[in-house]
Design an enzyme around this catalytic site. Structure first.
Site, PDB file in Angstrom:
ATOM      1  N   GLU A 104       0.894  -1.031  -0.276  1.00 31.72           N
ATOM      2  CA  GLU A 104      -0.130   0.142  -0.494  1.00 31.72           C
ATOM      3  C   GLU A 104       0.508   1.122  -0.013  1.00 31.72           C
ATOM      4  O   GLU A 104       1.780   1.529   0.442  1.00 31.72           O
ATOM      5  CB  GLU A 104      -0.844   0.011   1.266  1.00 31.72           C
ATOM      6  CG  GLU A 104      -1.373  -1.231   1.846  1.00 31.72           C
ATOM      7  CD  GLU A 104      -2.030  -1.049   3.034  1.00 31.72           C
ATOM      8  OE1 GLU A 104      -2.199   0.004   3.617  1.00 31.72           O
ATOM      9  OE2 GLU A 104      -2.496  -2.128   3.128  1.00 31.72           O
TER      10      GLU A 104
ATOM     11  N   LYS B   7       2.263   4.691   1.550  1.00 30.76           N
ATOM     12  CA  LYS B   7       2.584   5.169   2.977  1.00 30.76           C
ATOM     13  C   LYS B   7       2.051   6.864   2.524  1.00 30.76           C
ATOM     14  O   LYS B   7       2.594   7.164   2.290  1.00 30.76           O
ATOM     15  CB  LYS B   7       3.968   4.908   3.735  1.00 30.76           C
ATOM     16  CG  LYS B   7       4.153   5.194   4.602  1.00 30.76           C
ATOM     17  CD  LYS B   7       5.406   5.088   5.484  1.00 30.76           C
ATOM     18  CE  LYS B   7       5.496   4.764   7.356  1.00 30.76           C
ATOM     19  NZ  LYS B   7       5.604   6.463   7.378  1.00 30.76           N
TER      20      LYS B   7
ATOM     21  N   ASP C  22       1.575  10.118   3.550  1.00 32.00           N
ATOM     22  CA  ASP C  22       2.225  11.639   4.595  1.00 32.00           C
ATOM     23  C   ASP C  22       0.744  12.026   4.958  1.00 32.00           C
ATOM     24  O   ASP C  22       0.922  13.682   4.991  1.00 32.00           O
ATOM     25  CB  ASP C  22       3.436  11.575   3.529  1.00 32.00           C
ATOM     26  CG  ASP C  22       4.167  12.132   4.224  1.00 32.00           C
ATOM     27  OD1 ASP C  22       4.371  12.333   6.404  1.00 32.00           O
ATOM     28  OD2 ASP C  22       4.967  12.926   3.689  1.00 32.00           O
TER      29      ASP C  22
ATOM     30  N   TYR D  55      -7.306   2.156   6.255  1.00 36.90           N
ATOM     31  CA  TYR D  55      -5.938   1.177   6.214  1.00 36.90           C
ATOM     32  C   TYR D  55      -5.824   0.114   6.976  1.00 36.90           C
ATOM     33  O   TYR D  55      -5.050  -0.784   6.975  1.00 36.90           O
ATOM     34  CB  TYR D  55      -4.106   1.622   5.690  1.00 36.90           C
ATOM     35  CG  TYR D  55      -3.559   2.586   6.612  1.00 36.90           C
ATOM     36  CD1 TYR D  55      -3.647   1.801   8.171  1.00 36.90           C
ATOM     37  CD2 TYR D  55      -3.624   3.851   6.329  1.00 36.90           C
ATOM     38  CE1 TYR D  55      -3.177   3.220   8.631  1.00 36.90           C
ATOM     39  CE2 TYR D  55      -2.459   4.629   7.078  1.00 36.90           C
ATOM     40  CZ  TYR D  55      -2.129   4.233   8.889  1.00 36.90           C
ATOM     41  OH  TYR D  55      -2.350   5.190   8.823  1.00 36.90           O
TER      42      TYR D  55
ATOM     43  N   LYS E 129      11.098   3.191   2.369  1.00 37.36           N
ATOM     44  CA  LYS E 129      10.531   4.926   2.237  1.00 37.36           C
ATOM     45  C   LYS E 129      10.832   5.047   0.594  1.00 37.36           C
ATOM     46  O   LYS E 129      11.818   4.520   0.445  1.00 37.36           O
ATOM     47  CB  LYS E 129      10.639   5.386   2.905  1.00 37.36           C
ATOM     48  CG  LYS E 129      10.907   5.028   4.379  1.00 37.36           C
ATOM     49  CD  LYS E 129       9.519   5.957   5.670  1.00 37.36           C
ATOM     50  CE  LYS E 129      10.398   6.901   5.617  1.00 37.36           C
ATOM     51  NZ  LYS E 129       9.347   7.951   6.606  1.00 37.36           N
TER      52      LYS E 129
ATOM     53  N   CYS F   6       8.681  48.859  -4.931  1.00 36.53           N
ATOM     54  CA  CYS F   6       8.148  48.248  -6.090  1.00 36.53           C
ATOM     55  C   CYS F   6       9.349  47.489  -7.253  1.00 36.53           C
ATOM     56  O   CYS F   6       9.760  48.799  -7.428  1.00 36.53           O
ATOM     57  CB  CYS F   6       6.738  47.709  -6.717  1.00 36.53           C
ATOM     58  SG  CYS F   6       6.821  47.108  -7.924  1.00 36.53           S
TER      59      CYS F   6
ATOM     60  N   CYS G 164       7.946  48.652 -10.516  1.00 42.42           N
ATOM     61  CA  CYS G 164       7.414  50.061 -10.636  1.00 42.42           C
ATOM     62  C   CYS G 164       8.203  51.201 -10.092  1.00 42.42           C
ATOM     63  O   CYS G 164       7.932  52.225 -10.368  1.00 42.42           O
ATOM     64  CB  CYS G 164       6.047  49.884 -10.922  1.00 42.42           C
ATOM     65  SG  CYS G 164       5.385  50.021  -9.170  1.00 42.42           S
TER      66      CYS G 164
ATOM     67  N   CYS H 296       2.469  46.504  -3.165  1.00 38.83           N
ATOM     68  CA  CYS H 296       2.656  47.602  -4.539  1.00 38.83           C
ATOM     69  C   CYS H 296       1.386  47.722  -4.526  1.00 38.83           C
ATOM     70  O   CYS H 296       0.442  47.116  -4.649  1.00 38.83           O
ATOM     71  CB  CYS H 296       3.412  46.395  -5.899  1.00 38.83           C
ATOM     72  SG  CYS H 296       3.169  48.221  -6.965  1.00 38.83           S
TER      73      CYS H 296
ATOM     74  N   CYS I  59       0.498  48.877 -12.115  1.00 39.89           N
ATOM     75  CA  CYS I  59       2.319  48.289 -12.068  1.00 39.89           C
ATOM     76  C   CYS I  59       2.402  47.579 -13.317  1.00 39.89           C
ATOM     77  O   CYS I  59       1.729  47.055 -13.100  1.00 39.89           O
ATOM     78  CB  CYS I  59       2.404  47.427 -11.122  1.00 39.89           C
ATOM     79  SG  CYS I  59       3.758  46.546 -10.301  1.00 39.89           S
TER      80      CYS I  59
HETATM   81  S1  IVH Z   1      -0.887   0.351   9.434  1.00 43.56           S
HETATM   82  C1  IVH Z   1       0.608  -1.667  12.797  1.00 43.56           C
HETATM   83  N1  IVH Z   1      -0.561   1.410   6.687  1.00 43.56           N
HETATM   84  O1  IVH Z   1       2.756   5.439   9.117  1.00 43.56           O
HETATM   85  C2  IVH Z   1       0.060  -0.926  11.324  1.00 43.56           C
HETATM   86  N2  IVH Z   1       0.336   2.891   8.711  1.00 43.56           N
HETATM   87  O2  IVH Z   1       4.921   4.590  10.905  1.00 43.56           O
HETATM   88  C3  IVH Z   1       1.119   0.373  11.500  1.00 43.56           C
HETATM   89  N3  IVH Z   1       0.813   4.699   7.525  1.00 43.56           N
HETATM   90  O3  IVH Z   1       1.693   6.571  12.320  1.00 43.56           O
HETATM   91  C4  IVH Z   1      -0.052   1.087  10.363  1.00 43.56           C
HETATM   92  N4  IVH Z   1       0.322   4.614   5.409  1.00 43.56           N
HETATM   93  O4  IVH Z   1       0.047   7.047  10.249  1.00 43.56           O
HETATM   94  C5  IVH Z   1       0.019   1.619   8.289  1.00 43.56           C
HETATM   95  N5  IVH Z   1      -0.494   2.588   4.222  1.00 43.56           N
HETATM   96  C6  IVH Z   1      -0.129   2.556   5.809  1.00 43.56           C
HETATM   97  C7  IVH Z   1       0.403   3.794   5.801  1.00 43.56           C
HETATM   98  C8  IVH Z   1       0.907   4.002   7.723  1.00 43.56           C
HETATM   99  C9  IVH Z   1       0.900   5.962   6.108  1.00 43.56           C
HETATM  100  C10 IVH Z   1       1.545   6.188   8.836  1.00 43.56           C
HETATM  101  C11 IVH Z   1       0.577   5.614   9.628  1.00 43.56           C
HETATM  102  C12 IVH Z   1       1.758   5.288  11.451  1.00 43.56           C
HETATM  103  C13 IVH Z   1       3.149   5.469  10.478  1.00 43.56           C
HETATM  104  C14 IVH Z   1       3.669   4.455  10.847  1.00 43.56           C
END
Ligand code: IVH
Length: 708
Positions: free
Chosen positions: A138, A140, A142, A253, A342, A436, A439, A454, A459
């Protein structure tokens, strides 16, 4: 929703309950009607937010909400906390409460190289005694991790992760997020569990983040550093009304204790969530028989990263079989059945070589750092925003500093901080200039040091930005009129104000450098074609502060025409769902202001004809008809009648052509009358014109010639 959906004729009655509020006197009937409305609204929310496939238009949806609100105010006992009308925010509190998580919220072990992911897989296989292990991959996200607890299908708790054991209570705030259902949907095959705990990420889309920050900068507020901070800041608010106004989304998730709910795999659990109305990102999930196949997902997603509307910073691999997850368990704070792989970081260190001060279209002056070029995630970056003087001061950033910059997707890179330890004493303070850069007008500085601008309406830098914005793709879409061209035309005095665009001729253009005959012709054609446009495009193109493309769309959905919006009061505008006090103030002020109002007139007089696509033919009685006016009319000036025709959906052009439908001739008509007769165009005098209007259902008040 960009494309409006048409109210489906064959929609079952329960999805568009028609409540006759006047007939409801009996509380029991009212309750039944409220239930019907809520049921329908829940389903439409699900279609809109989870499936992204709405069945009814926004307008029809608003009508249902309004009906329900009316019922609830008539019969207050019907108001329940999980009612769709309550998703707008409650009263502010002093501080967020705390909630203990029923089960700890773990974090994830991070890997930066594929070898670490292979190690992880090896450990899993060894511990499980398997030759290969199947994984779900999946994105991750942010954003901000949240836990949602549903009891008997009702959202009772929403909490942040906190320290993993105890999080902050953000229930009332989360209730304002449309994508979080206050009640789960019951759909056929899977009954709603008594207890349901899901976890996921609340996030802000990049484009929405950019709009929000722009708005904050315009208001002299500190911009958020990135979409994650913006989402976290929005959710951890004391005043839920603030959260309600922020564009927030969610992807779920994890279904906690999914095995106890009868699921065998994480994959199956995730696929069940949308059926309860819980939003998951099924589109971006992968399931792979072994780690070899799963690793590729990381590369694919890394390539896709910049094109996704939301921020991700890696991939999460999870052992699919829930029994295997249990067997692996967790160590300290991390589950042993999952790992985050990551992406490359998006920050880099470089040196700040210079600062330029950019003048925006409203006159706002923004400091931009010129950098020693540096690569971030495969893209070379040589400029980064410093936002405003107060940010420069707060971060203590100086000329010659070594700085950290961050690039978040397609968002303009910004300066995160300076590294004071790297200074050698030669660094110098950065200050917004007193005049400015374009101008020379004296720069106005707000008291808090957050907004420099300005004040000169003429301008050239402002005009260049206005022209470029006006011509941009999402606005009037005039290809070939970018920043360079705009600057060239302004320097040549061919554009002194925005509407001069429509006076440009091929002869004007070919006289300039770098303009061949064909490109000049093409540009003039593009400009001519832009006159036929839509109301939302035009509103956006005008550059009204606070009105982005989306807001322009919302405004157009709720007004009949440009004229209606121009004459609407701030209060009228504020009544539109999704338009707050700030936008309504800005829109009303824009159309009241003499200078901007003249600008609009000059564009309409030049022949721009914005048509409202959200209004049907009935409201545009002159749709498709082309008029030419000659001579004087008694009721209207030439400009007034042209605007009237445009408002009614027709077009008024200056010359008679094969396309002309009617020539309206008053006393003193000249050669146009002969031309029309030659071409067989129907000629009307003023009273015949009025008759035509009335025949087509135009309101009497429109033909008096007053109140234009
Ligand atoms: S699973 C035990 N799935 O990552 C499972 N976490 O470092 C833990 N995060 O605080 C969560 N995308 O905010 C999971 N697809 C994803 C995620 C995810 C982002 C974040 C989550 C968590 C952090 C863990």
């Amino acid at each position: 929703m960009s494309e409006p959906t048409v109210e489906k004729e064959n929609l079952p009655e329960e999805l568009k309950p028609d409540v006759d509020l006047n007939a409801l006197e009996d509380p029991e009937e009212a309750r039944a009607a409220a239930d019907r409305l809520r049921e329908a609204l829940r389903y439409h929310n699900y279609r809109y937010y989870v499936l992204d496939a709405p069945l009814i238009s926004d307008v029809a949806y608003d009508a249902l909400i309004q009906d329900l609100k009316a019922l609830e105010s008539e019969f207050p006992e019907l108001q329940t906390p999980d009612s769709p009308t309550q998703q707008v925010g409650e009263e502010p509190r002093d501080e967020l409460g705390l909630v203990e998580h029923p089960l700890p919220m773990l974090s994830l072990k991070a890997a930066y190289e594929s070898a670490e992911v292979h190690n992880f897989d090896e450990t899993c296989r060894r511990e499980l005694g398997q030759d290969s292990v199947r994984y779900v991959a999946e994105p991750k996200y942010d954003g901000l991790a949240v836990e949602l607890i549903y009891e008997d299908g009702r959202l009772t708790v929403a909490a942040t992760r906190g320290d993993g054991e105890t999080g902050e209570d953000i229930t009332t705030n989360v209730r304002t997020i449309k994508e979080v259902p206050p009640r789960l949907l019951e759909q056929g095959d899977r009954p709603i569990p008594e207890h349901l705990i899901v976890r996921g990420e609340i996030y802000m889309r990049r484009d929405e983040f950019r709009d929000l920050n722009q708005m904050r900068v315009d208001e002299g507020k500190r911009p958020f550093a990135n979409p994650r901070n913006a989402a976290a800041g929005s959710v951890r608010q004391l005043d839920p009304k603030v959260t309600a106004r922020r564009p927030l989304h969610i992807f779920l998730y994890v279904l906690v204790e999914a095995d106890e709910l009868g699921f065998e795999t994480h994959w199956d659990a995730l696929h069940a969530l949308p059926r309860w109305g819980l939003r998951t990102n099924l589109e971006r999930l992968g399931r792979y028989a072994d780690i070899e196949k799963a690793i590729d997902f990381h590369r694919t997603l890394a390539e896709l990263r910049d094109d996704l509307p939301y921020e991700i910073d890696g991939v999460v691999y999870k052992v699919d079989r829930l029994a295997f997850q249990t067997q692996l368990g967790s160590r300290s704070r991390d589950p042993r059945w999952a790992i985050a792989y990551k992406f490359e970081p998006r920050q880099a260190t470089t040196s700040l070589e210079d600062v330029v001060f950019q003048v925006g279209r409203t006159g706002t002056i923004t400091p931009v750092a010129i950098l020693e070029p540096v690569r971030i995630g495969g893209v070379e970056v040589s400029r980064a925003s410093l936002h405003n003087q107060s940010e420069i001061d707060r971060k203590d950033i100086r000329f010659g500093d070594t700085i950290v910059i961050e690039r978040a997707g397609d968002v303009i890179p910004h300066v995160v901080k300076a590294i004071p330890d790297a200074r050698d004493g030669s660094e110098e303070a950065i200050e917004i200039p007193a005049s400015c850069p374009a101008c020379d007008a004296e720069v106005l500085m707000s008291d808090d040091g957050k907004q420099a601008s300005c004040p000169n309406p003429n301008c050239p830098a402002q005009l260049r930005e206005s022209v470029t914005h006006y011509a941009s793709r999402g606005a009037m879409d005039i290809e070939g009129l970018g920043e360079k061209r705009a600057e060239q035309l302004i320097n040549a005095d061919l554009i002194v104000r925005l509407s001069d665009i429509y006076r440009l001729t091929v002869e004007d253009l070919v006289a300039l450098e770098r303009f061949a005959e064909t490109s000049a012709e093409k540009l003039v054609d593009e400009i001519e074609a832009s006159k036929e446009t839509t109301l939302p495009r035009f509103l956006y193109a005008l550059g009204i502060p606070e009105v982005g493309a989306h807001t322009a769309e919302v405004l157009a959905q709720h007004v009949d025409s440009l004229e209606a919006l121009r004459t609407a009061s701030k209060e009228d505008i504020e009544r539109i769902a999704g338009i707050g006090p700030q936008i309504s103030r800005s829109v009303a002020a824009f159309f009241r202001d003499e200078r901007t109002s003249e600008l609009v007139d000059s564009l309409l007089d030049a022949g721009v004809m914005p048509v409202n696509p959200y209004r049907d033919e009935a409201q545009r009685p002159l749709a498709g008809l082309i008029f030419v006016f000659t001579g004087t009319l008694g009721r209207w000036t030439r400009d007034e009648v042209k605007r009237l025709v445009a408002r009614l959906g027709g077009r008024a052009t200056s010359g008679v052509s094969g396309e002309t439908d009617y020539l309206v001739a008053g006393p003193g008509a000249g050669t146009k009358l002969e031309e029309a007769e030659d071409r067989g165009v129907v000629v009307l005098n003023e009273s015949a014109f009025v008759e035509l209007l009335l025949e087509r259902g135009v309101d009497e008040s429109d033909v008096t010639g007053l109140e234009m």
